[in-house]
Motif scaffolding. Structure first.
Motif, PDB file in Angstrom:
ATOM      1  N   THR A 194      12.986  23.758   8.922  1.00 24.41           N
ATOM      2  CA  THR A 194      13.133  25.020   8.193  1.00 24.41           C
ATOM      3  C   THR A 194      13.745  26.100   9.076  1.00 24.41           C
ATOM      4  OG1 THR A 194      10.915  25.815   8.804  1.00 24.41           O
ATOM      5  CG2 THR A 194      11.096  24.468   6.802  1.00 24.41           C
ATOM      6  N   ARG A 195      13.788  25.835  10.394  1.00 20.86           N
ATOM      7  CA  ARG A 195      14.301  26.835  11.334  1.00 20.86           C
ATOM      8  C   ARG A 195      15.513  26.367  12.111  1.00 20.86           C
ATOM      9  NH1 ARG A 195      11.349  26.767  15.310  1.00 20.86           N
ATOM     10  NH2 ARG A 195       9.810  25.140  14.847  1.00 20.86           N
ATOM     11  N   LEU A 196      15.641  25.027  12.274  1.00 17.91           N
ATOM     12  CA  LEU A 196      16.625  24.481  13.208  1.00 17.91           C
ATOM     13  C   LEU A 196      17.468  23.403  12.564  1.00 17.91           C
ATOM     14  CD1 LEU A 196      14.111  24.008  16.183  1.00 17.91           C
ATOM     15  CD2 LEU A 196      15.746  25.892  15.950  1.00 17.91           C
TER      16      LEU A 196
ATOM     17  N   ALA B 280      17.217  11.775   7.687  1.00 17.16           N
ATOM     18  CA  ALA B 280      16.711  11.232   6.429  1.00 17.16           C
ATOM     19  C   ALA B 280      15.964  12.287   5.639  1.00 17.16           C
ATOM     20  CB  ALA B 280      15.810  10.038   6.709  1.00 17.16           C
ATOM     21  N   LEU B 281      15.206  13.109   6.325  1.00 14.02           N
ATOM     22  CA  LEU B 281      14.455  14.162   5.637  1.00 14.02           C
ATOM     23  C   LEU B 281      15.375  15.226   5.053  1.00 14.02           C
ATOM     24  CD1 LEU B 281      11.447  14.685   8.104  1.00 14.02           C
ATOM     25  CD2 LEU B 281      11.367  13.638   5.839  1.00 14.02           C
ATOM     26  N   LYS B 282      16.532  15.421   5.674  1.00 12.98           N
ATOM     27  CA  LYS B 282      17.458  16.433   5.192  1.00 12.98           C
ATOM     28  C   LYS B 282      18.303  15.958   4.016  1.00 12.98           C
ATOM     29  CE  LYS B 282      19.741  19.167   7.945  1.00 12.98           C
ATOM     30  NZ  LYS B 282      19.197  20.505   7.669  1.00 12.98           N
ATOM     31  N   GLU B 283      18.377  14.622   3.810  1.00 13.08           N
ATOM     32  CA  GLU B 283      19.175  14.111   2.686  1.00 13.08           C
ATOM     33  C   GLU B 283      18.592  14.619   1.371  1.00 13.08           C
ATOM     34  OE1 GLU B 283      19.328   9.911   2.841  1.00 13.08           O
ATOM     35  OE2 GLU B 283      20.549   9.825   4.648  1.00 13.08           O
TER      36      GLU B 283
ATOM     37  N   VAL C 190       5.419  15.767   9.721  1.00 13.95           N
ATOM     38  CA  VAL C 190       4.959  17.130   9.435  1.00 13.95           C
ATOM     39  C   VAL C 190       5.623  18.120  10.385  1.00 13.95           C
ATOM     40  CG1 VAL C 190       2.968  18.675   9.464  1.00 13.95           C
ATOM     41  CG2 VAL C 190       2.768  16.405   8.428  1.00 13.95           C
ATOM     42  N   ALA C 191       5.643  17.785  11.680  1.00 15.46           N
ATOM     43  CA  ALA C 191       6.258  18.671  12.670  1.00 15.46           C
ATOM     44  C   ALA C 191       7.755  18.810  12.428  1.00 15.46           C
ATOM     45  CB  ALA C 191       5.987  18.147  14.081  1.00 15.46           C
ATOM     46  N   LEU C 192       8.404  17.705  12.085  1.00 13.24           N
ATOM     47  CA  LEU C 192       9.844  17.751  11.811  1.00 13.24           C
ATOM     48  C   LEU C 192      10.153  18.619  10.600  1.00 13.24           C
ATOM     49  CD1 LEU C 192      11.365  14.180  12.334  1.00 13.24           C
ATOM     50  CD2 LEU C 192      12.084  16.310  13.422  1.00 13.24           C
ATOM     51  N   ALA C 193       9.378  18.445   9.540  1.00 13.36           N
ATOM     52  CA  ALA C 193       9.616  19.214   8.320  1.00 13.36           C
ATOM     53  C   ALA C 193       9.525  20.706   8.597  1.00 13.36           C
ATOM     54  CB  ALA C 193       8.609  18.804   7.244  1.00 13.36           C
ATOM     55  N   GLU C 194       8.563  21.105   9.409  1.00 10.79           N
ATOM     56  CA  GLU C 194       8.435  22.521   9.743  1.00 10.79           C
ATOM     57  C   GLU C 194       9.614  22.970  10.598  1.00 10.79           C
ATOM     58  OE1 GLU C 194       7.871  26.032  11.793  1.00 10.79           O
ATOM     59  OE2 GLU C 194       7.773  24.111  12.884  1.00 10.79           O
ATOM     60  N   ALA C 195       9.999  22.169  11.593  1.00  8.57           N
ATOM     61  CA  ALA C 195      11.084  22.546  12.496  1.00  8.57           C
ATOM     62  C   ALA C 195      12.417  22.629  11.762  1.00  8.57           C
ATOM     63  CB  ALA C 195      11.168  21.561  13.652  1.00  8.57           C
TER      64      ALA C 195
END
Length: 295
Positions: free
Chosen positions: A260-262, A288-291, A253-258
């Motif tokens: 969006t900015r970084l 992996a989340l960015k793929e 959850v924290a990574l997904a939010e970050a």
């Protein structure tokens, strides 16, 4: 031949005057026996005593057998009186006292100290009783780290906001409260902080000194069912328990939010620092989340 009694001149001038400057003098919070010898000496030798309430300090001086000039200095007149006090510090010794305890703790004295220093005058502290510290010694709660809150706001909304601001602070909380507001304050603390261990201390150093301990909700119920307790009150609240372990889902959850900015690298670094997780694992997860989703 030795004189059996001091001469008349010595009786008029029994001590040397104090060097000019501001003297911050702690006075008893209840038991007059707690006034230090040094504090009495400074009060006896000061050219002027800046007081919160001349009736209260006048009673203390009468008990000590002293008569000294007094100047009221409190929340309602501090801005008007302070320049005159600072001007006198170059030639006179001015003692600053509160009604009870250590000056500057929940009173406007810090502005006088700041301006005295800015003007180049000496500032000397004569430490002694302090209700907040005395309550900590009675409460039986951790004392290695504590945060003093003074008085919480009287209005419910502002009080809830103030409590929320410190809910995550990993330290024992210490605050002052009045008898009529105590039950509502304890209830608000229980709601905003969770049902932590706490202590209500009252009449510290006096004959009826007490420290009532229990959870915040238990204490709130106790004081809601009785008349307002008398005397000065200090509430001490235990720090929060250990935080719950961070789950992989929390990291995602924290990574997904970050993300969006970084970038992936910066997002992994930010989340690793904030949550205490492994940066390399977070970076791999960020990639992996960015793929793009596979069709």
């Amino acid at each position: 031949m030795w004189l059996r009694y001091p001469c008349r001149l010595c009786h008029v001038h029994p001590v040397e005057p104090l060097p000019p400057g501001l003297y911050i003098v702690a006075t008893p919070i209840g038991n007059l026996g707690d006034l230090s010898t040094r504090a009495r000496d400074v009060l006896a030798r000061a050219d002027l005593i800046a007081v919160e309430d001349s009736r209260v300090t006048g009673g203390l001086l009468h008990h000590l057998g002293l008569k000294r000039p007094m100047q009221p200095y409190h929340d309602h007149n501090a801005d008007a009186v302070r320049p005159g006090l600072v001007a006198r510090l170059g030639q006179e010794a001015v003692a600053l006292v509160s009604d009870a305890g250590t000056p500057l703790i929940s009173d406007p004295g810090y502005k006088l100290v700041r301006e005295a220093r800015a003007a180049g005058h000496a500032v000397v502290t004569i430490p002694g009783p302090c209700a907040a510290v005395a309550a900590l010694t009675l409460a039986g709660l951790p004392t290695d780290r504590f945060l003093f809150l003074g008085f919480l706001p009287s209005k419910a909304g502002a009080r809830a906001t103030a409590i929320a601001e410190v809910s995550g602070v990993r330290a024992t909380l210490v605050l002052y409260e009045s008898g009529p507001r105590l039950a509502a304050c304890l209830s608000a603390l229980a709601h905003g902080l969770g049902d932590r261990e706490a202590a209500v201390t009252r009449e510290i150093t006096k004959h009826f000194e007490e420290a009532v301990t229990g959870t915040l909700s238990t204490l709130a119920t106790r004081y809601a069912g009785t008349g307002p307790p008398r005397g000065e009150i200090v509430v001490v609240v235990a720090p929060p328990g250990p935080p719950a372990p961070i789950s992989p889902e929390d990291g995602d959850v924290a990574l997904a939010e970050a993300l969006t900015r970084l970038s992936a690298a910066r997002a992994a670094g930010e989340v690793a620092k904030r949550l205490g997780l492994d940066r390399r694992l977070l970076y791999a997860r960020a990639l992996a989340l960015k793929e793009p989703a596979q069709g």
